[in-house]
Motif scaffolding. Structure first.
Motif, PDB file in Angstrom:
ATOM      1  N   VAL A 112      27.116   3.148  29.352  1.00  0.00           N
ATOM      2  CA  VAL A 112      25.730   2.258  29.971  1.00  0.00           C
ATOM      3  C   VAL A 112      25.864   0.589  29.528  1.00  0.00           C
ATOM      4  O   VAL A 112      25.683  -0.160  30.177  1.00  0.00           O
ATOM      5  CB  VAL A 112      24.720   3.004  29.275  1.00  0.00           C
ATOM      6  CG1 VAL A 112      23.351   2.219  29.767  1.00  0.00           C
ATOM      7  CG2 VAL A 112      24.608   4.369  29.969  1.00  0.00           C
ATOM      8  N   LEU A 113      26.344   0.421  28.159  1.00  0.00           N
ATOM      9  CA  LEU A 113      25.961  -0.854  27.632  1.00  0.00           C
ATOM     10  C   LEU A 113      27.267  -1.658  28.343  1.00  0.00           C
ATOM     11  O   LEU A 113      26.961  -2.858  28.620  1.00  0.00           O
ATOM     12  CB  LEU A 113      26.188  -0.854  26.047  1.00  0.00           C
ATOM     13  CG  LEU A 113      25.001  -0.191  25.298  1.00  0.00           C
ATOM     14  CD1 LEU A 113      25.228   0.138  24.053  1.00  0.00           C
ATOM     15  CD2 LEU A 113      23.724  -1.201  25.824  1.00  0.00           C
ATOM     16  N   ALA A 114      28.506  -1.199  28.519  1.00  0.00           N
ATOM     17  CA  ALA A 114      29.574  -1.611  28.912  1.00  0.00           C
ATOM     18  C   ALA A 114      29.233  -2.458  30.240  1.00  0.00           C
ATOM     19  O   ALA A 114      29.583  -3.340  30.563  1.00  0.00           O
ATOM     20  CB  ALA A 114      30.682  -0.987  28.940  1.00  0.00           C
ATOM     21  N   ALA A 115      28.395  -1.507  30.879  1.00  0.00           N
ATOM     22  CA  ALA A 115      28.038  -1.737  32.600  1.00  0.00           C
ATOM     23  C   ALA A 115      26.789  -2.724  32.197  1.00  0.00           C
ATOM     24  O   ALA A 115      26.247  -3.161  33.568  1.00  0.00           O
ATOM     25  CB  ALA A 115      27.836  -0.611  33.160  1.00  0.00           C
ATOM     26  N   GLY A 116      26.232  -2.936  31.356  1.00  0.00           N
ATOM     27  CA  GLY A 116      25.115  -3.843  31.276  1.00  0.00           C
ATOM     28  C   GLY A 116      23.797  -3.395  31.661  1.00  0.00           C
ATOM     29  O   GLY A 116      22.937  -3.922  32.093  1.00  0.00           O
ATOM     30  N   GLU A 163      31.592 -10.813  21.548  1.00  0.00           N
ATOM     31  CA  GLU A 163      30.896  -9.601  22.081  1.00  0.00           C
ATOM     32  C   GLU A 163      29.462  -9.976  22.547  1.00  0.00           C
ATOM     33  O   GLU A 163      28.961 -11.120  22.244  1.00  0.00           O
ATOM     34  CB  GLU A 163      30.960  -8.411  20.947  1.00  0.00           C
ATOM     35  CG  GLU A 163      29.757  -9.067  19.949  1.00  0.00           C
ATOM     36  CD  GLU A 163      29.955  -8.317  18.532  1.00  0.00           C
ATOM     37  OE1 GLU A 163      31.210  -7.610  18.282  1.00  0.00           O
ATOM     38  OE2 GLU A 163      29.073  -8.408  17.564  1.00  0.00           O
ATOM     39  N   GLY A 164      28.795  -8.952  23.187  1.00  0.00           N
ATOM     40  CA  GLY A 164      27.736  -9.122  23.838  1.00  0.00           C
ATOM     41  C   GLY A 164      26.521  -8.517  23.142  1.00  0.00           C
ATOM     42  O   GLY A 164      25.741  -7.870  23.718  1.00  0.00           O
ATOM     43  N   GLY A 165      26.369  -8.454  21.892  1.00  0.00           N
ATOM     44  CA  GLY A 165      25.412  -8.025  21.084  1.00  0.00           C
ATOM     45  C   GLY A 165      25.736  -6.625  20.440  1.00  0.00           C
ATOM     46  O   GLY A 165      25.237  -6.164  19.649  1.00  0.00           O
ATOM     47  N   ILE A 199      18.142  -3.425  22.066  1.00  0.00           N
ATOM     48  CA  ILE A 199      17.553  -4.271  21.686  1.00  0.00           C
ATOM     49  C   ILE A 199      18.432  -5.387  21.150  1.00  0.00           C
ATOM     50  O   ILE A 199      18.479  -6.783  21.588  1.00  0.00           O
ATOM     51  CB  ILE A 199      16.722  -4.249  20.364  1.00  0.00           C
ATOM     52  CG1 ILE A 199      15.407  -3.219  20.644  1.00  0.00           C
ATOM     53  CG2 ILE A 199      15.992  -5.476  19.818  1.00  0.00           C
ATOM     54  CD1 ILE A 199      14.621  -2.764  19.160  1.00  0.00           C
ATOM     55  N   ALA A 200      19.528  -5.149  20.500  1.00  0.00           N
ATOM     56  CA  ALA A 200      20.690  -6.085  20.389  1.00  0.00           C
ATOM     57  C   ALA A 200      21.307  -6.729  21.657  1.00  0.00           C
ATOM     58  O   ALA A 200      21.710  -7.860  21.786  1.00  0.00           O
ATOM     59  CB  ALA A 200      21.804  -5.196  19.609  1.00  0.00           C
ATOM     60  N   GLY A 217      21.377 -10.537  22.485  1.00  0.00           N
ATOM     61  CA  GLY A 217      22.491 -11.478  23.003  1.00  0.00           C
ATOM     62  C   GLY A 217      22.172 -11.953  24.060  1.00  0.00           C
ATOM     63  O   GLY A 217      22.981 -13.166  24.706  1.00  0.00           O
ATOM     64  N   GLN A 218      21.468 -11.511  25.102  1.00  0.00           N
ATOM     65  CA  GLN A 218      21.281 -12.082  26.389  1.00  0.00           C
ATOM     66  C   GLN A 218      20.224 -13.413  26.302  1.00  0.00           C
ATOM     67  O   GLN A 218      20.382 -14.383  27.376  1.00  0.00           O
ATOM     68  CB  GLN A 218      20.820 -11.345  27.406  1.00  0.00           C
ATOM     69  CG  GLN A 218      21.863 -10.003  27.747  1.00  0.00           C
ATOM     70  CD  GLN A 218      21.143  -9.039  28.618  1.00  0.00           C
ATOM     71  OE1 GLN A 218      19.822  -8.749  28.602  1.00  0.00           O
ATOM     72  NE2 GLN A 218      21.972  -8.061  29.251  1.00  0.00           N
TER      73      GLN A 218
END
Length: 697
Positions: free
Chosen positions: A16-20, A101-103, A166-167, A171-172
């Motif tokens: 899920v997180l990898a797909a944003g 990384e993205g958070g 939340i991270a 990150g965004q």
């Protein structure tokens, strides 16, 4: 098979997180999904609006710090004020992919899930961003909620998923520099030390921009387990952990191998006997500042600030304390009664008169504000409280004189009956009430004028005058001139206890003394600060203002914060105030403190009134000079109070002819203000108003 659900969940989260994807609904775990979705947005908003606890700094009127108040010792630092070594150390050991990384480190989470599912020790897979979220929740948002703090660190899927989401949001929306700075400012380093700025000061007596490699590595190593890697309690573990961090810096190409070996060979290098934290209360203030600091804190709480606000708000509280005046007065009282003198206290307060505020310039005692009685310390604010339980003696004749002038019973020239002894009928007496016997301590003229009576202080004349004026008027005058707090305490100087059957403890003094003529002889508990403020009221043309210890309060951003103050009042007319000042102008010239004044070489125009209780357990000098209103009270403060005896030092004993206000309480005043005033010209005293020289009607 026990690890399979955890593994599947982590893999799903990673996908899920990898797909944003922001919503965990994609996991298909309904209840868990709803928990996370409902909580995250609210928590994100809370994070954005929750300020980190900061240290409140209390200063004197010149801006010099005198104390710090805090719940968490934190000295915030901006990104450019943190050394590159410190940034490199924390990134190398905690999250070497932080800047790419993205958070959320998806690879790390998958690796942690695989490791956990195999039955090994649990791995967090947390990024610095996730750790920032976790630490912010624990140390800021939920710092006063133990249950919530436990949930913030619980090893549950819901907690980790919430933290991860939340991270991602952070990150965004936040730069890497801001996230790393925020993390380094919020994380705990052990005990009550939070953030890289506080840690640099506490462990190395330096600032975060000056942290070198070995210092940075030690601190970066601590965040994983502040207790285990504490360099004072576990120096070997701390050293090993520091060197692990240094090796990680080499591995991540943030430090040359040769420099690493040099750093690893260095000792821990921490402050000896540390960590070195400032006191978190006013007990850390200098000896001449502790009581005023504590009074300022109490004053702000009465104005609406909470203890938590003061301990976390990062305010700058500029007090009215005058460092020159305060030190001169502290030196004078210590010379009069040593700090550790058994059973004898000498308080001294200085207030600046004024029509809109009465600034407190000094609040000191021979005792210091602290917790060690063996060092002469006390944990109560003995200058502000009604700590002199024996009373200020004949200085209370000021109230009877003012009430007599206002009611027309007497003026400065009025002759007062003054035999060597008399017995007076108390108010509200019946046929079974005994009269109140009073004798003068010495021989005086009979009659004696009110003016001479104020200078020489015969008891019979003033009890007789009080009887004619009436207790309601005298007590009301005492309240109006300044005893607002004292008269609300009971006859033991404490909060009245309605459950007591003894009126001495159940009633406030304002009620208890309605039928007791001893009041004008000053045998009731009193606040030394309020007695100085009585003088300030007279010297302000009869205007009472609360004794104010605050010049200004600014918040963490430098913006002014308003402080509520009780309104000033015209307690008595300027004519009465000026006339009473004229009546008090002879004490140091021909009155009860004249001998001590002459011995001190005193030559300034001033006002004064001394006081001595019957057993010499308390003596007082209350007065003022130029724009300084003062009180000096010397009283027994031990468990077995006795007569106070003059001498070097002043002491307890059975000396037969004990201390007097003029011989023991007045000398610190002369000593301090000879220094404070120097050669400046005197401010003349006001002339008496002819309307109050004689009785009226």
């Amino acid at each position: 098979m026990r690890g399979v659900p955890r593994l599947l969940t982590y893999c799903a989260v990673a996908g899920v997180l990898a797909a944003g994807v922001a919503a965990p609904v994609a996991l298909g775990a309904g209840l868990l999904s709803n928990q996370v979705s409902d909580a995250v947005d609210g928590i994100s908003a809370t994070l954005a609006n929750s300020d980190q606890p900061l240290v409140t700094t209390v200063t004197d009127r010149d801006g010099n710090p005198i104390a710090t108040l805090y719940d968490q010792y934190r000295v915030p630092a901006t990104y450019d004020r943190i050394s590159n070594a410190a940034k490199a150390a924390i990134v190398s050991i905690e999250d070497h992919r932080f800047f790419s990384e993205g958070g959320v480190d998806v690879k790390g989470m998958v690796r942690a899930a695989l490791h956990d599912s195999s039955g090994g020790s649990t791995q967090g897979g947390s990024t610095i961003t996730q750790q920032y979220v976790k630490n912010y929740l624990i140390n800021v948002v939920d710092r006063n909620n133990k249950a919530a703090q436990y949930a913030d660190s619980a090893d549950t899927i819901a907690r980790k998923l919430r933290e991860a989401k939340i991270a991602v949001q952070l990150g965004q929306t936040e730069s890497k520099e801001d996230i790393l700075t925020g993390y380094l400012n919020v994380v705990e380093f052990s005990g009550n030390i939070y953030g890289i700025g506080a840690a640099a000061q506490a462990y190395f007596h330096t600032t975060p921009d000056k942290l070198d490699v070995q210092q940075s590595a030690l601190l970066a190593g601590m965040v994983n387990n502040p207790n285990l890697y504490n360099p004072y309690t576990h120096p070997d573990q701390a050293l090993q952990r520091r060197n692990v961090v240094i090796d990680a810096m080499v591995t991540n190409r943030m430090l040359d191998a040769s420099d690493a070996e040099t750093a690893k060979a260095a000792p821990l290098g921490v402050v000896e006997g540390g960590p070195d934290l400032p006191s978190s209360t006013c007990m850390g203030a200098a000896p001449d500042a502790g009581f005023l600091c504590q009074y300022a804190e109490s004053y702000l709480e009465a104005a609406g600030f909470t203890q938590d606000q003061l301990a976390t708000g990062g305010y700058t509280v500029k007090t009215t304390m005058d460092p020159g005046v305060s030190q001169a007065v502290k030196d004078a009282v210590d010379a009069n009664v040593p700090t550790t003198q058994d059973g004898v206290a000498n308080t001294f307060a200085v207030v600046r008169p004024g029509s809109t505020t009465h600034e407190v310039l000094a609040m000191v005692a021979n005792r210091n504000y602290g917790t060690d009685p063996a060092k002469g310390e006390t944990s109560t604010d003995m200058v502000a409280n009604a700590s002199d339980v024996f009373g200020a003696g004949s200085s209370f004749k000021i109230f009877t004189s003012a009430a007599a002038m206002e009611t027309g019973k007497a003026g400065l020239n009025t002759p007062l009956p003054n035999p060597d002894g008399d017995c007076f009928t108390p108010p509200n007496a019946n046929q079974y009430t005994s009269c109140y016997p009073v004798r003068n301590d010495g021989h005086y003229s009979n009659p004696i004028s009110l003016r001479d009576g104020l200078a020489l202080s015969p008891n019979v004349a003033f009890v007789g005058l009080e009887s004619r004026v009436g207790m309601p008027a005298v007590l009301d005058m005492a309240r109006r001139l300044g005893l607002r707090y004292s008269l609300n305490t009971n006859d033991a100087g404490a909060t009245p206890d309605p459950s007591s059957s003894n009126t001495q403890y159940s009633q406030p003094q304002s009620q208890y003394f309605q039928d007791k003529l001893s009041f004008t002889l000053g045998d009731s508990p009193v606040s030394p600060l309020e007695m100085a403020n009585v003088s300030a009221t007279l010297m302000s043309g009869g205007t009472w203002c609360p004794p104010n210890p605050i010049l200004s309060v600014t918040d963490r951003y430098g913006a002014p914060v308003p402080v509520k103050q009780q309104a000033c009042e015209q307690a008595v007319s300027p004519a009465i105030a000026n006339t009473l000042e004229a009546g008090l102008s002879q004490d140091t010239v021909s009155g009860t403190s004249a001998t001590a004044a002459k011995a001190a070489g005193w030559h300034h125009a001033d006002i004064g009134k001394t006081g001595t209780t019957q057993e010499s357990e308390s003596v007082a000098f209350v007065g003022g000079v130029d724009d300084y209103a003062v009180s000096s009270l010397v009283f027994a403060d031990g468990r077995t109070p006795q007569e106070i005896c003059p001498g070097t030092p002043v002491h307890l004993g059975n000396c037969g002819n004990g201390a007097f206000g003029g011989t023991v309480a007045a000398p610190p005043y002369f000593r301090a203000f000879t220094t404070i005033l120097g050669n400046r010209p005197d401010i003349p005293l006001p002339a008496p108003d002819p309307a109050y020289l004689d009785a009226r009607g």
